[in-house]
Design an enzyme around this catalytic site. Structure first.
Site, short mmCIF file in Angstrom:
data_model
loop_
_atom_site.label_atom_id
_atom_site.label_comp_id
_atom_site.label_asym_id
_atom_site.label_seq_id
_atom_site.Cartn_x
_atom_site.Cartn_y
_atom_site.Cartn_z
N HIS A 14 8.42 -9.22 8.50
CA HIS A 14 8.05 -7.79 8.34
C HIS A 14 6.91 -7.48 9.29
O HIS A 14 5.75 -7.70 8.97
CB HIS A 14 7.67 -7.55 6.87
N HIS A 16 6.00 -4.44 12.26
CA HIS A 16 6.32 -3.27 13.09
C HIS A 16 5.68 -3.53 14.44
O HIS A 16 4.44 -3.60 14.53
CB HIS A 16 5.74 -2.00 12.46
N HIS A 194 12.03 -0.54 3.33
CA HIS A 194 10.76 -0.47 2.61
C HIS A 194 11.04 0.20 1.26
O HIS A 194 11.70 1.25 1.23
CB HIS A 194 9.74 0.38 3.37
N GLU A 197 6.39 0.31 -1.97
CA GLU A 197 5.09 0.07 -1.33
C GLU A 197 4.10 1.05 -1.98
O GLU A 197 3.21 0.65 -2.72
CB GLU A 197 5.18 0.31 0.19
N ASP A 275 2.96 -6.86 8.60
CA ASP A 275 3.21 -5.41 8.64
C ASP A 275 2.75 -4.80 9.97
O ASP A 275 3.56 -4.61 10.87
CB ASP A 275 2.54 -4.72 7.45
N ASP A 276 1.47 -4.44 10.06
CA ASP A 276 0.92 -3.82 11.28
C ASP A 276 -0.40 -4.53 11.62
O ASP A 276 -1.49 -4.02 11.31
CB ASP A 276 0.67 -2.33 11.04
N1 ADE Z 1 5.58 1.98 9.46
C1 ADE Z 1 4.70 1.10 9.94
N2 ADE Z 1 4.04 0.50 8.95
C2 ADE Z 1 4.54 0.98 7.79
C3 ADE Z 1 4.29 0.74 6.41
N3 ADE Z 1 3.37 -0.14 5.99
N4 ADE Z 1 4.98 1.46 5.51
C4 ADE Z 1 5.88 2.34 5.89
N5 ADE Z 1 6.17 2.60 7.16
C5 ADE Z 1 5.50 1.92 8.11
ZN ZN Z 2 6.16 -2.12 6.95
#
Ligand code: ADE
Ligand code: ZN
Length: 330
Positions: A14, A16, A194, A197, A275-276
């Site tokens: 996971h 992005h 997703h 969350e 994630d990011d």
């Molecule tokens: N796009 C990038 N990061 C995200 C996240 N944590 N939740 C939803 N969309 C995303």
């Molecule tokens: Zn994500």
């Protein structure tokens, strides 16, 4: 523990790739492409990354990615991330990307596909790292647009390992994309989404029922619904949990408050992901180390989490067996 976690063969499911854009590269690409940024310095960017919820992050995430314009930009972005991941002991990365966030700025679909694919091949050649590609749809835009992107991606079906669903979750339930995911299924493309969350447990059940997904991204809201937890335990549908992301987006107050230990105790199939990473304080190794500190987990727990990710990754069976063997030797 950190040295041992570093050596553990870790798989990231996971991620992005646009969320791996570090402030230094953001500035370099802004200059290369002559794009104005609302930040004066790297410190200025970091100071802005103080999020109150998912939307406050998404606003800056979409703003930052405006510097990505050419195949070379996407190549540089992915190469920088894959090199860092390799340094952290990550052996397989599944990159998700948001084509609509680029198409809407006039960046054609081929641009991210070609740039990312070049970096993925380079990572395999340089480090033997394997990769997969997930094309995600933005759930806060309409389903017709997502369908049009899916059709437009026809020349790339062979290199799309899965389609995903991301962006603002509340008010954008999975069922909105029923037809798009049905079409992906008919095309033989696996599906992830997703769910749970910021949204409720009902969105997780709906994503499983209506979108027929093989993995849930996040899924931390599952504990709201005991029947769903039992379903997840029985089916062993994996959850790609992102602990540091959940802290930074205020899904939980601190990592110690995270439902991860309870989810594990219920027998849900958990994986740990970043994630990011440029926005949330680190990559996969940082997430592993933070969990070690917060939950005092032993090596067996981390072997199990790393093994779960290897078991459910989009990779050839021979690679999976080799990685499971490598893990067993840790
Ligand atoms: N796009 C990038 N990061 C995200 C996240 N944590 N939740 C939803 N969309 C995303
Ligand atoms: Zn994500």
């Amino acid at each position: 523990m950190k040295t041992w976690l570093q050596a553990l063969p870790k798989v990231e499911l996971h991620l992005h790739i646009e969320g791996s854009l570090e402030p230094e590269l953001m500035f370099a690409l802004a200059e290369r492409n002559n794009i104005a940024l609302p930040y004066a310095s790297v410190e200025d960017v970091q100071a802005a990354y103080d999020f109150s919820d998912l939307q406050s992050f998404l606003d800056l995430y979409y703003l930052g990615m405006r510097v990505l314009r050419t195949e070379r930009d996407f190549y540089d972005l992915a190469m920088a991330y894959l090199e860092r991941a390799h340094g952290e002991g990550v052996v397989h990365v599944e990159l998700s990307f948001d084509p609509q966030a680029h198409l809407s700025r006039g960046v054609e679909l081929a641009v991210p596909f070609e740039g990312l694919r070049l970096a993925m091949r380079e990572a395999e050649r340089r480090w033997g790292m394997t990769t997969a590609l997930i094309m995600s749809f933005l759930r806060d835009r309409d389903a017709e647009e997502a369908m049009a992107v899916l059709e437009k991606a026809a020349p790339y079906y062979e290199v799309i390992d899965a389609v995903g669903l991301d962006s603002a979750e509340m008010g954008n339930p999975p069922a909105k994309f029923a037809e798009v995911f049905e079409r992906a299924k008919a095309l033989g493309i696996p599906r992830v989404a997703h769910a749970g969350e910021e949204g409720p447990a009902a969105y997780i059940s709906e994503a499983l029922d209506v979108l027929d997904i093989c993995r849930v991204d996040h899924g931390v809201a599952c504990l709201e619904d005991a029947m769903l937890v039992e379903r997840l335990r029985k089916s062993q549908v994996p959850l790609t949990v992102c602990p540091l992301s959940n802290v930074r987006l205020k899904v939980v107050e601190t990592l110690r408050d995270h439902p991860l230990p309870t989810m594990l105790a219920h027998g849900v199939k958990i994986t740990l992901n970043s994630d990011d990473p440029a926005y949330f304080g680190g990559g996969v190794l940082d997430n592993f180390v933070a969990c070690a500190e917060a939950f005092d987990w032993d090596r067996d727990t981390f072997r199990q989490l790393a093994g779960n990710a290897i078991e459910v990754a989009f990779m050839p069976e021979s690679r999976r067996q080799a990685l499971l063997k490598q893990l067993a030797a840790c």
